[in-house]
Design a protein around this motif. Structure first.
Motif, PDB file in Angstrom:
ATOM      1  N   GLY A   1      15.148 -38.119   8.761  1.00  0.00           N
ATOM      2  CA  GLY A   1      15.076 -38.561   7.377  1.00  0.00           C
ATOM      3  C   GLY A   1      15.019 -37.382   6.424  1.00  0.00           C
ATOM      4  O   GLY A   1      15.303 -36.235   6.792  1.00  0.00           O
ATOM      5  N   ASN A   2      14.608 -37.653   5.203  1.00  0.00           N
ATOM      6  CA  ASN A   2      14.584 -36.622   4.164  1.00  0.00           C
ATOM      7  C   ASN A   2      13.164 -36.106   3.964  1.00  0.00           C
ATOM      8  O   ASN A   2      12.187 -36.843   4.124  1.00  0.00           O
ATOM      9  N   ALA A   3      13.046 -34.830   3.612  1.00  0.00           N
ATOM     10  CA  ALA A   3      11.749 -34.211   3.338  1.00  0.00           C
ATOM     11  C   ALA A   3      11.995 -32.962   2.501  1.00  0.00           C
ATOM     12  O   ALA A   3      13.103 -32.410   2.506  1.00  0.00           O
ATOM     13  N   PRO A   4      10.980 -32.494   1.766  1.00  0.00           N
ATOM     14  CA  PRO A   4      11.133 -31.236   1.030  1.00  0.00           C
ATOM     15  C   PRO A   4      11.483 -30.094   1.980  1.00  0.00           C
ATOM     16  O   PRO A   4      11.159 -30.134   3.170  1.00  0.00           O
ATOM     17  N   GLU A   5      12.151 -29.076   1.452  1.00  0.00           N
ATOM     18  CA  GLU A   5      12.590 -27.955   2.279  1.00  0.00           C
ATOM     19  C   GLU A   5      11.422 -27.344   3.042  1.00  0.00           C
ATOM     20  O   GLU A   5      10.374 -27.038   2.484  1.00  0.00           O
ATOM     21  N   GLY A   6      11.607 -27.206   4.349  1.00  0.00           N
ATOM     22  CA  GLY A   6      10.600 -26.596   5.205  1.00  0.00           C
ATOM     23  C   GLY A   6       9.558 -27.551   5.739  1.00  0.00           C
ATOM     24  O   GLY A   6       8.820 -27.209   6.670  1.00  0.00           O
TER      25      GLY A   6
ATOM     26  N   ASN B   1       3.344 -34.435  22.171  1.00  0.00           N
ATOM     27  CA  ASN B   1       4.140 -34.179  23.371  1.00  0.00           C
ATOM     28  C   ASN B   1       5.364 -35.079  23.433  1.00  0.00           C
ATOM     29  O   ASN B   1       6.368 -34.731  24.064  1.00  0.00           O
ATOM     30  N   ARG B   2       5.265 -36.247  22.784  1.00  0.00           N
ATOM     31  CA  ARG B   2       6.405 -37.147  22.766  1.00  0.00           C
ATOM     32  C   ARG B   2       6.404 -37.957  21.482  1.00  0.00           C
ATOM     33  O   ARG B   2       5.351 -38.165  20.855  1.00  0.00           O
ATOM     34  N   ALA B   3       7.587 -38.416  21.102  1.00  0.00           N
ATOM     35  CA  ALA B   3       7.742 -39.258  19.916  1.00  0.00           C
ATOM     36  C   ALA B   3       8.321 -40.595  20.349  1.00  0.00           C
ATOM     37  O   ALA B   3       9.272 -40.651  21.133  1.00  0.00           O
ATOM     38  N   THR B   4       7.729 -41.671  19.847  1.00  0.00           N
ATOM     39  CA  THR B   4       8.201 -43.021  20.137  1.00  0.00           C
ATOM     40  C   THR B   4       8.460 -43.739  18.813  1.00  0.00           C
ATOM     41  O   THR B   4       8.224 -43.192  17.737  1.00  0.00           O
ATOM     42  N   GLN B   5       8.933 -44.977  18.899  1.00  0.00           N
ATOM     43  CA  GLN B   5       9.267 -45.701  17.674  1.00  0.00           C
ATOM     44  C   GLN B   5       8.040 -45.910  16.794  1.00  0.00           C
ATOM     45  O   GLN B   5       8.133 -45.890  15.570  1.00  0.00           O
ATOM     46  N   LYS B   6       6.892 -46.126  17.395  1.00  0.00           N
ATOM     47  CA  LYS B   6       5.627 -46.236  16.673  1.00  0.00           C
ATOM     48  C   LYS B   6       4.561 -45.515  17.481  1.00  0.00           C
ATOM     49  O   LYS B   6       4.573 -45.567  18.714  1.00  0.00           O
ATOM     50  N   PRO B   7       3.622 -44.827  16.814  1.00  0.00           N
ATOM     51  CA  PRO B   7       3.479 -44.619  15.370  1.00  0.00           C
ATOM     52  C   PRO B   7       4.502 -43.620  14.836  1.00  0.00           C
ATOM     53  O   PRO B   7       5.307 -43.077  15.601  1.00  0.00           O
ATOM     54  N   ALA B   8       4.426 -43.359  13.534  1.00  0.00           N
ATOM     55  CA  ALA B   8       5.380 -42.461  12.886  1.00  0.00           C
ATOM     56  C   ALA B   8       5.308 -41.066  13.496  1.00  0.00           C
ATOM     57  O   ALA B   8       4.234 -40.573  13.857  1.00  0.00           O
ATOM     58  N   SER B   9       6.466 -40.440  13.626  1.00  0.00           N
ATOM     59  CA  SER B   9       6.525 -39.081  14.157  1.00  0.00           C
ATOM     60  C   SER B   9       7.495 -38.256  13.323  1.00  0.00           C
ATOM     61  O   SER B   9       8.349 -38.797  12.606  1.00  0.00           O
ATOM     62  N   TYR B  10       7.352 -36.934  13.442  1.00  0.00           N
ATOM     63  CA  TYR B  10       8.094 -36.008  12.591  1.00  0.00           C
ATOM     64  C   TYR B  10       8.604 -34.843  13.429  1.00  0.00           C
ATOM     65  O   TYR B  10       8.087 -34.549  14.509  1.00  0.00           O
ATOM     66  N   LEU B  11       9.615 -34.163  12.895  1.00  0.00           N
ATOM     67  CA  LEU B  11      10.151 -32.962  13.523  1.00  0.00           C
ATOM     68  C   LEU B  11      10.031 -31.807  12.545  1.00  0.00           C
ATOM     69  O   LEU B  11      10.575 -31.869  11.435  1.00  0.00           O
ATOM     70  N   ALA B  12       9.304 -30.759  12.954  1.00  0.00           N
ATOM     71  CA  ALA B  12       9.279 -29.544  12.146  1.00  0.00           C
ATOM     72  C   ALA B  12      10.638 -28.870  12.262  1.00  0.00           C
ATOM     73  O   ALA B  12      11.181 -28.748  13.365  1.00  0.00           O
ATOM     74  N   PRO B  13      11.244 -28.455  11.151  1.00  0.00           N
ATOM     75  CA  PRO B  13      12.600 -27.901  11.204  1.00  0.00           C
ATOM     76  C   PRO B  13      12.678 -26.699  12.136  1.00  0.00           C
ATOM     77  O   PRO B  13      11.816 -25.810  12.088  1.00  0.00           O
TER      78      PRO B  13
END
Length: 406
Positions: free
Chosen positions: A317-322, A365-377
């Protein structure tokens, strides 16, 4: 030429625009030939798309053949569309012209390929009826399309260039209805043509004889997929206004890759060969140039599927730069999952490790559909615009190069 991509959902429509589509087509609730695969057209979703992609065009597929009992509901749906920001309706049934014109008088009309327009006389008639564009029958050759363009130059022509093909003439199939009670012409195809069949002799129940292909006979039903990426300049010279990708029932990964591949080919960008290869890495049946290029392989059935070596893992999705980007997770994603990150600008970056976070910024350690998860660029991509990026897993057995394969 306009590049028209499958929407199906707001998510896929958004990706189509990000990866280079000029226009997107979505189903009109209850009156689309993909009725079982798409959610209802949501007015707010369409308005969101128009807000975020003001130059993008939205077409509603109203391409079912409508029964008398459905006309009341049709008028209700058309009333609901009065405030929806649709630019055109794709119509197959000429009986819908009166209700459409009375309720949506200013909307463009595009003739669906289901209407089976095969000659200049029919094209001219449809233009007089108010259609500004036709999608000719898929069985026409390029020279026949050129003749229609020359004879009716004021009419826009749109052709399918990629995706699944139906074994029935202009898609008018009754196999699904006869076998399952689900009508393809009412938007509820069971895809019976893709099933595996055998022959049973009446006096020997339970003894199954396989249906096989040899030089002088064919296995039944399952058509090859269409790929016309290498013929776009010929198609343009034939007077075609728009090219269309099939696939509203397919994944967001398919939408993004096919759209980017055809955008790169249209513009002749340096990464066009790389994206051409990506078409072979998508799940597909053997490709053909179809009737358009008079490719004799169109008469050969598809006996196997190919290219299913990648899996869609998540959409960024979208997020501020960084800042960490929100993930729409499609399949469970681990920190050490080997992935590729595909971006709308055409770059594909292999990643060996993912910096996954929760909503508080803590490592996951892992991301699933719930709860919300994020990726550091990833550090090497920190300055790039990552919205609409797609994470796919890299499977084994992917060919190193497929540029010469059709």
């Amino acid at each position: 030429m306009e590049l028209l991509s499958p929407g199906g959902t707001e998510e896929k429509a958004r990706l189509a625009f990000l990866y280079g589509a000029d226009a997107v087509y979505l189903g009109v609730p209850g009156f689309s030939l993909r009725a079982g695969a798409e959610p209802d057209l949501n007015r707010q979703s369409l308005q969101n798309l128009k807000r975020d992609f003001p130059r993008g065009r939205l077409y509603g597929a109203l391409n079912r053949f409508v029964l008398q009992k459905d006309l009341g509901r049709l008028r209700e749906v058309l009333q609901e569309l009065r405030t929806a920001p649709l630019d055109a309706l794709i119509v197959a049934d000429p009986g819908l012209l009166e209700p459409v014109r009375s309720i949506l008088p200013g909307i463009e009309l595009h003739l669906s390929t289901q209407a089976n327009c095969t000659n200049a006389g029919a094209a001219r008639l449809y233009h007089k009826l108010g259609f500004s564009r036709i999608v000719p029958a898929r069985e026409l050759t390029l020279s026949e399309i050129r003749e229609i363009s020359d004879a009716v130059p004021e009419l826009e022509l749109e052709v399918f260039v990629h995706g699944a093909m139906c074994m029935a003439y202009s898609g008018r199939c009754f196999l699904s209805q006869e076998m399952t009670g689900r009508s393809a012409n009412q938007g509820d195809c069971a895809h019976s043509c893709r099933w595996h069949y055998a022959v049973v002799e009446e006096q020997r129940p339970g003894e199954y004889y396989p249906v096989e292909q040899e030089e002088n006979h064919l296995a039944i039903f399952s058509a090859r997929d269409l790929m016309l990426l290498d013929a776009l300049q010929e198609i343009r010279r034939a007077g075609v206004t728009a090219i269309k990708i099939e696939g509203r029932m397919k994944s967001a990964l398919y939408t993004a890759i096919t759209t980017r591949a055809y955008r790169a080919a249209l513009e002749g960008t340096p990464d066009a060969p790389q994206w051409r290869e990506e078409l072979f890495r998508l799940p597909h049946r053997p490709y053909s140039g179809g009737f358009l290029l008079e490719d004799q392989a169109v008469h050969e059935p598809a006996l196997e599927s190919r290219g299913a070596g990648y899996r869609l893992m998540a959409i960024l999705g979208n997020a501020p730069e960084g800042a960490p980007l929100p993930l729409t997770v499609k399949n469970t994603l681990y920190r050490e999952t080997p992935t590729d990150l595909l971006l709308p600008d055409g770059t594909i970056t292999p990643l060996t490790s993912l910096d996954l976070r929760d909503s508080e910024g803590n490592a996951l350690n892992r991301a699933t559909q719930k709860p919300a998860s994020y990726l550091a660029p990833p550090q090497e991509l920190a300055k790039q615009h990552l919205e609409g990026g797609i994470l796919r897993s890299r499977g084994e057995g992917i060919p190193g190069t497929v540029a010469s394969r059709r």
